[in-house]
Design an enzyme around this catalytic site. Structure first.
Site, PDB file in Angstrom:
ATOM      1  N   LYS B  78       8.286  -4.378 -27.425  1.00 55.21           N
ATOM      2  CA  LYS B  78       9.407  -3.429 -27.383  1.00 55.21           C
ATOM      3  C   LYS B  78       9.085  -2.306 -26.403  1.00 55.21           C
ATOM      4  CE  LYS B  78      12.420  -0.787 -30.561  1.00 55.21           C
ATOM      5  NZ  LYS B  78      12.597  -0.283 -31.938  1.00 55.21           N
ATOM      6  N   SER B 158      17.395  -1.178 -33.781  1.00 55.75           N
ATOM      7  CA  SER B 158      17.193  -0.939 -32.370  1.00 55.75           C
ATOM      8  C   SER B 158      16.337  -1.995 -31.667  1.00 55.75           C
ATOM      9  CB  SER B 158      16.542   0.424 -32.170  1.00 55.75           C
ATOM     10  OG  SER B 158      15.226   0.424 -32.673  1.00 55.75           O
ATOM     11  N   SER B 182      15.192  -0.760 -38.018  1.00 52.57           N
ATOM     12  CA  SER B 182      15.221  -1.276 -36.645  1.00 52.57           C
ATOM     13  C   SER B 182      14.450  -2.572 -36.428  1.00 52.57           C
ATOM     14  CB  SER B 182      14.684  -0.222 -35.674  1.00 52.57           C
ATOM     15  OG  SER B 182      15.690   0.715 -35.395  1.00 52.57           O
TER      16      SER B 182
END
Lengths: 495, 492
Positions: B78, B158, B182
């Site tokens: 990420k 997210s 997330s």
């Protein structure tokens, strides 16, 4: 704060007397090698931005880690101020934007400081004792430095100082004059230096004060206060308060009102001027820093630090008066700097009264000869050219009658400028006191024979013998033993 | 040879040891899949050269018999994790060209254990979002589609890039971060497994901060076992993060297949939301039944503070974010938009650098911390948080081993479908997940079935602090019972 006004402290205005109320926030840089939340060096000077870690520069994803030594220093300071050590304290974020504040917030302690209430006892030169309450002490980060003059179109930022640990020490509004405020800061600085928790170097900005000043008619409630920011010398603290108190009195006496505001002291003009008003004050949006756990101190840690505290000025002064029979004045002067007290005690030497040098004599030499000479040359006692050992030898030479007090001053001067062992100097330069009775008798006889009138004088007025002693000393080049001369003269003249 | 990208992480690990193929071949297969899947926009930066270099180094270590636990296994990271020498942006314009000179602790642990970096994964800007639509690099497109529809769906957020990449076989596993859901919500939307560990299990050092007291890194993978393998490497004590726990990291993989007999599974009634789809309710009951069949005991419990969790979360998280994001000021790194003075520079930089959702949350956070509002909002939210934590503690004290809930109130929705007019519509996606962050507990999302439109649905298991092993054991039971769900690769 609600104690009756002390008459001697009042300021006379056009319409009567005023009492000035002063509270201080002293920012003291913690003596430590690394910063409060990073491993970067705290060294003063150095090229811009060379003592900056990723944490200090607030790079993305960086986290603060508390420096345990800074915590210990704060606890030591709290103990030295006879203050309450809080077993649990919390670091908060004080949020504001400024280029020299990389995180966009300062990590400080807001609601739960590491140290609570304490007290500093300030002895004023006139013999009065002022007890100044300490409200709290907390740890916080220093900011970096914005440099506006180095580039015509830009401001530059130096982050060497960003993140350095400060102790903010907040006093209660217990001070009533510029003199008291100055004495308070001097005393506080002294305590910090004894503790070794702050070097107290005000020129480097390692100790600076925000001063809250208000005025009122004696007996009336507190007036509105103004805060004077960042004053960095004891002399300026005095000037700033004097000026600010006068200004406030004039405003009120002219029918105006004091507005709560932050002011700056201008040392060049010796006056304070407005920086921002209450309406312009920041909203710092304090909240507990989620990157740091609450700081918990074990009773064992506090006890251990307490056990290893050095002797502090108040205790040292009391001991000097008790054990060495020194006057309060002498003791005060000797403990005013830790290094001076250390020098003095090294000079005394010995462990018992038997081996020890005479405290009164030693105190006089340190306070008058040594301190005076250091002062004249602007030298620190740690850099004194005459060591305690050398001065000790000089005192010994006086004590055993080898040299007179007057010659001793000459020897001191020689050691100061040339160095060397005082014993060897006295020997080589023939400075030994003459105690040889036969030699002295000749001198005495000659002087007495030359001044029959004075002899008659001395017989009726024994004090006049002093004149004869002086003459003999002079004739001996200062080397005659004054006591021996005195005895011989009395014999010769017959008194 | 089978398609190397369809292997599980554990299968690939074992095959590398028996030299069925090389780490370089495995990495090349994934780089090839990534190149064909650019329509998903899962990666914001591909690092093929570095990947091949790392894979070759892995092959050398494998040849020497010197392999780490993740040797040669290609992963996606990420874009919130700082990677040394590799651009890290948090998918924000304000960090556009930021290349950190340091490596986050979590990713450093992965490389230490031999893993291979394929590239940086898309996410909502600064991890603020539940659909991956707030990314400066544009939205991620879910590899899933509804039956008979070509409508583009969101992968959740997210960590949308991570969930999509794992679901589309672009990597064997991925790292995510979870502040309010997330990891678990996008895992559920994409039909993969995602775990948020206990707060403090993984170091936060080097991860771009959103809300410090809630952020936690965790793994994504296609199986529970793979997540267990990844967490063992990601987790570690870390002296650089005060909030990271100093506890040894267990061999989580051992929990796979462990008995769950006699475990008491809480079924909280407050998670039965009014208007919740019948198929979610049915899935939940099915999940409880599977665990019961494995010997666990479902027990009805109550977590009365649940309804306050979302509002409290949307005070605490923005408050911390408003302060955490103050450092992006254009002074030292990242975007700078000049102005007539320093204040104008701040304003121009931050106005241009932050997207709408980030600006909204900074403003909410600034407001709730302001003088006069602090007590009513922030302080109150913190009190609620304490009560939420107490709810869970009381259940665990009564012998509950884990809690079973739906992971999300619905399956994935279409791009642009939610939150356009009312941000709260989007925030409601986190309703089942935020409580776990507020209480600092571990939570895992495991795929449990498909809805009527063919989209994956997940179940969430919530555990006691630092008892991730229980979640892996229970999650494995659900996985075995429910089977696995893969999207049809329409993007190839």
């Amino acid at each position: 704060m609600d104690a009756p006004a002390r008459k001697s402290k009042l300021i006379r205005g056009a319409t009567g007397d005023w009492e000035v109320i002063i509270g201080m926030e002293v920012h003291a840089q913690v003596a430590s090698r690394a910063k409060l939340f990073s491993g970067a060096s705290t060294e003063f000077g150095g090229e811009a931005n060379t003592h900056v870690s990723l944490v200090d520069a607030a790079m993305p994803g960086m986290l603060p880690v508390i420096n345990a030594e800074c915590v210990r220093q704060a606890v030591r300071t709290g103990l030295g101020l006879n203050a309450k050590i809080n077993p649990r304290s919390v670091f908060d974020r004080k949020n504001y934007f400024y280029p020299d504040l990389p995180q966009g917030y300062q990590i400080s302690q807001y609601k739960s400081p590491i140290v609570g209430e304490g007290e500093v006892i300030v002895d004023m030169p006139d013999g009065e004792t002022v007890r100044v309450g300490i409200e709290r002490l907390h740890l916080e980060q220093d900011a970096g430095k914005s440099l506006h003059e180095q580039n015509p179109t830009m401001s530059l930022v130096d982050l060497n100082r960003a993140g350095v640990a400060l102790m903010e020490i907040v006093s209660k509004p217990d001070l009533r004059s510029a003199e008291e405020a100055k004495a308070f800061v001097a005393k506080l600085r002294n305590v910090l230096r004894y503790l070794g928790t702050c070097d107290g170097d005000m020129e480097k900005g390692n100790l600076r004060a925000d001063i809250n000043v208000s005025v009122r008619r004696p007996g009336e409630p507190l007036g509105t206060r103004c805060e004077i920011k960042n004053v960095n010398s004891i002399r300026f603290i005095g000037q700033a308060i004097e000026h600010e108190a006068r200004r406030q009195i004039e405003v009120i006496e002219d029918g105006g009102a004091i507005e709560q505001e932050t002011r700056l002291f201008d040392p060049a003009k010796g006056e304070t001027r407005s920086m921002r008003t209450k309406e312009e004050a920041h909203d710092y949006r304090y909240f507990p820093d989620p990157d740091l756990l609450p700081l918990e101190l074990s009773p064992a840690l506090v006890a251990e630090l307490k056990a290893h505290l050095p002797e502090l000025p108040d205790a040292k002064k009391a001991r000097f008066m008790r054990d060495y029979a020194l006057t309060a004045y002498d003791a005060d002067v000797l403990v005013a700097e830790r290094e001076t007290a250390e020098y003095f005690e090294t000079l005394l030497g010995g462990s018992g009264t038997a081996q020890r040098r005479d405290p009164k004599l030693a105190a006089n030499w340190v306070i008058n000869e040594l301190a005076g000479r250091l002062n004249r040359e602007g030298k620190d006692i740690t850099a004194a050219p005459v060591s305690a050992a050398q001065l000790g030898t000089i005192l010994d030479l006086i004590g055993d009658g080898t040299i007179s007090g007057k010659i001793a001053k000459d020897v001191f001067e020689i050691v100061w400028t040339e160095g060397g062992d005082p014993r060897v100097i006295v020997e080589q330069r023939g400075l030994k006191q003459v105690t040889d009775v036969a030699a002295l008798e000749k001198l005495v006889a000659a002087i007495v024979a030359q001044h029959p009138d004075k002899v008659a004088d001395a017989r009726t007025n024994p004090k006049a013998i002093g004149w004869f002693v002086g003459q003999v000393m002079k004739a001996s080049g200062g080397k005659a033993n004054p006591q021996a001369v005195n005895d011989l003269l009395k014999q010769k003249i017959g008194i | 040879m089978t398609d190397l990208t369809s292997l599980t992480l554990a299968q690939a690990r074992d095959a590398l040891r028996t030299k069925e193929f090389s780490a370089a071949e495995l990495t090349e297969a994934h780089l090839g899949a990534m190149a064909k899947a650019r329509a998903l926009n899962a990666f914001v930066l591909e690092t093929p050269e570095r990947a091949l270099q790392m894979a070759k180094a892995s092959d050398a270590r494998l040849a020497k018999g010197d392999a780490g636990p993740l040797e040669g296994l290609p992963l996606g990271i990420k874009d919130l994790f700082c990677t040394a020498g590799v651009r890290t942006t948090a998918c924000s314009h304000i960090l556009d060209n930021f290349v950190p000179p340091y490596e986050s602790t979590v990713t450093a642990n992965l490389w230490r254990d031999g893993a291979v970096l394929l590239g940086k994964l898309n996410n909502d800007e600064f991890a603020m979002g539940s659909s991956n639509e707030t990314s400066y690099f544009g939205p991620v497109i879910s590899p899933w589609r509804r039956h008979g529809s070509n409508a583009k769906l969101v992968p959740g957020g997210s960590s949308g890039g991570a969930a999509a990449a794992v679901a589309a076989n672009l990597c064997l596993g991925a790292t995510g971060t979870d502040t309010g859901g997330s990891i678990r919500q996008p895992a559920a939307f994409c039909g993969v497994v995602g775990l948020k560990p206990t707060y403090g299990r993984c170091s936060r050092w080097g991860i771009v901060a959103f809300a410090s007291s809630l952020d936690q890194a965790g793994p994504f993978a296609r199986t529970v076992r793979d997540c267990a393998i990844l967490l063992r490497s990601m987790a570690s004590p870390d002296a650089k993060d005060t909030t990271c726990i100093d506890l040894p990291v267990p061999d989580y993989e051992k929990a796979i297949g462990a008995s769950v007999k006699g475990m008491r599974i809480g079924i909280p009634k407050e998670y039965r939301m009014p208007g919740m789809a019948a198929e979610i309710e049915a899935l939940w009951q099915r999940g409880a039944q599977w665990l019961k069949e494995a010997g666990a005991e479902p027990i009805d419990i109550s977590l009365p503070m649940t309804k306050y969790a979302l509002p409290a979360y949307y005070i605490v998280a923005p408050a911390e974010a408003s302060s955490n994001l103050a450092r992006y000021d254009g002074v030292r790194y990242g975007l700078r938009v000049g102005g007539r003075d320093v204040v104008a520079m701040y304003e121009n930089t931050r106005a241009a650098g932050f997207g709408k959702e980030v600006r909204r949350r900074i403003m909410i956070g600034t407001y709730v911390l302001s003088a006069g509002y602090y007590d009513a909002y922030y302080l109150r939210a913190q009190k609620v948080r304490t009560l939420i934590k107490r709810d869970f503690e009381e259940c665990f004290a009564k012998g509950i081993n884990a809690i079973l809930t739906p992971a999300t109130p619905s399956a994935a929705f279409a791009l642009g479908e939610k939150g356009g007019a009312d941000p709260i519509e989007m925030y409601l996606n986190d309703v089942f997940t935020v409580t776990v962050n507020m209480a600092g507990l571990p939570g895992i999302a495991v795929p449990a079935g498909l809805d009527a439109q063919g989209l994956p649905l997940g179940l969430q298991l919530i555990g006691r602090p630092f008892e991730e092993e229980t979640l892996f054991a229970l999650g494995h039971i659900i996985e075995q019972a429910a089977g696995q769900f893969r999207p049809r690769p329409w993007w190839n």
